[in-house]
Motif scaffolding. Structure first.
Motif, PDB file in Angstrom:
ATOM      1  N   UNK A  40      27.205  59.899 -58.053  1.00 14.07           N
ATOM      2  CA  UNK A  40      25.931  60.322 -57.650  1.00 14.07           C
ATOM      3  C   UNK A  40      25.697  61.690 -57.808  1.00 14.07           C
ATOM      4  N   UNK A  41      24.290  62.168 -57.741  1.00 17.89           N
ATOM      5  CA  UNK A  41      24.191  63.441 -57.844  1.00 17.89           C
ATOM      6  C   UNK A  41      24.160  64.053 -56.405  1.00 17.89           C
ATOM      7  N   UNK A  42      24.088  65.374 -56.384  1.00 16.49           N
ATOM      8  CA  UNK A  42      24.117  66.085 -54.938  1.00 16.49           C
ATOM      9  C   UNK A  42      22.713  65.755 -54.524  1.00 16.49           C
ATOM     10  N   UNK A  43      21.568  65.798 -55.319  1.00 21.82           N
ATOM     11  CA  UNK A  43      20.310  65.607 -54.790  1.00 21.82           C
ATOM     12  C   UNK A  43      20.211  64.297 -53.953  1.00 21.82           C
ATOM     13  N   UNK A  44      21.049  63.174 -54.169  1.00 24.76           N
ATOM     14  CA  UNK A  44      20.728  62.205 -53.470  1.00 24.76           C
ATOM     15  C   UNK A  44      21.383  62.219 -51.970  1.00 24.76           C
ATOM     16  N   UNK A  45      21.954  63.099 -51.802  1.00 28.56           N
ATOM     17  CA  UNK A  45      22.552  63.431 -50.383  1.00 28.56           C
ATOM     18  C   UNK A  45      21.867  64.535 -49.449  1.00 28.56           C
ATOM     19  N   UNK A  46      20.622  65.021 -50.147  1.00 25.90           N
ATOM     20  CA  UNK A  46      19.970  66.226 -49.231  1.00 25.90           C
ATOM     21  C   UNK A  46      18.634  65.725 -49.148  1.00 25.90           C
ATOM     22  N   UNK A  47      18.153  65.966 -47.772  1.00 22.48           N
ATOM     23  CA  UNK A  47      16.669  65.622 -47.673  1.00 22.48           C
ATOM     24  C   UNK A  47      16.197  66.769 -47.127  1.00 22.48           C
ATOM     25  N   UNK A  48      15.002  67.104 -47.641  1.00 24.49           N
ATOM     26  CA  UNK A  48      14.075  67.985 -47.010  1.00 24.49           C
ATOM     27  C   UNK A  48      12.971  67.528 -46.531  1.00 24.49           C
TER      28      UNK A  48
END
Length: 145
Positions: free
Chosen positions: A32-40
């Motif tokens: 999975x990409x890192x963006x899938x673990x980041x929420x803004x």
């Protein structure tokens, strides 16, 4: 008695659901990409970024170098560089470094390259003196402990 059995059975069912959810959550995440673990999110104009996993694959990441980028303090010589009991240090936005030295209860200011600028404070309870000097905070040209 039947009620207790029903509660235990219901409890086991929820435990199974919880374990399944944990298993799904902890599944192999290397693909999975890192963006899938980041929420803004935004809270009253303040941007909040949350990360639930590292942005690197297993075995990657960052490390701390073995050589210091900047060293302040000496064993002998100029008294402004002789530090006794450093309890805290911080770097200001302009690069100035403030060091809290509990020996003389002084704050010592150094420029971004570690060159002494000035010190202030001392032992005491009067204006500009410190009874106890542990940490130091700064806002603008005001410093407090």
């Amino acid at each position: 008695m039947r009620e207790r059995r029903r509660k235990r059975a219901g409890s086991r069912w929820w435990n199974s659901v919880a374990l399944a959810a944990i298993h799904v959550t902890c599944a192999d995440t290397q693909h999975l990409s890192a963006q899938q673990f980041v929420s803004v999110t935004d809270s009253a104009g303040v941007r909040i970024v949350e990360s639930s996993a590292p942005a690197w694959a297993a075995g990657g990441g960052w490390s701390v170098g073995t050589e210091p980028v900047l060293a302040i303090g000496k064993v002998s010589g100029d008294p402004y560089y002789l530090l006794e009991r450093v309890s805290h240090a911080l770097r200001l936005e302009d690069g100035t470094i403030v060091v809290a030295d509990r020996g003389p209860n002084q704050l010592r200011l150094f420029d971004a390259e570690g060159v002494f600028i000035r010190n202030f404070g001392g032992k005491g309870e009067g204006p500009g003196e410190f009874a106890v000097l542990h940490e130091v905070w700064a806002r603008g040209d005001t410093y407090w402990s």
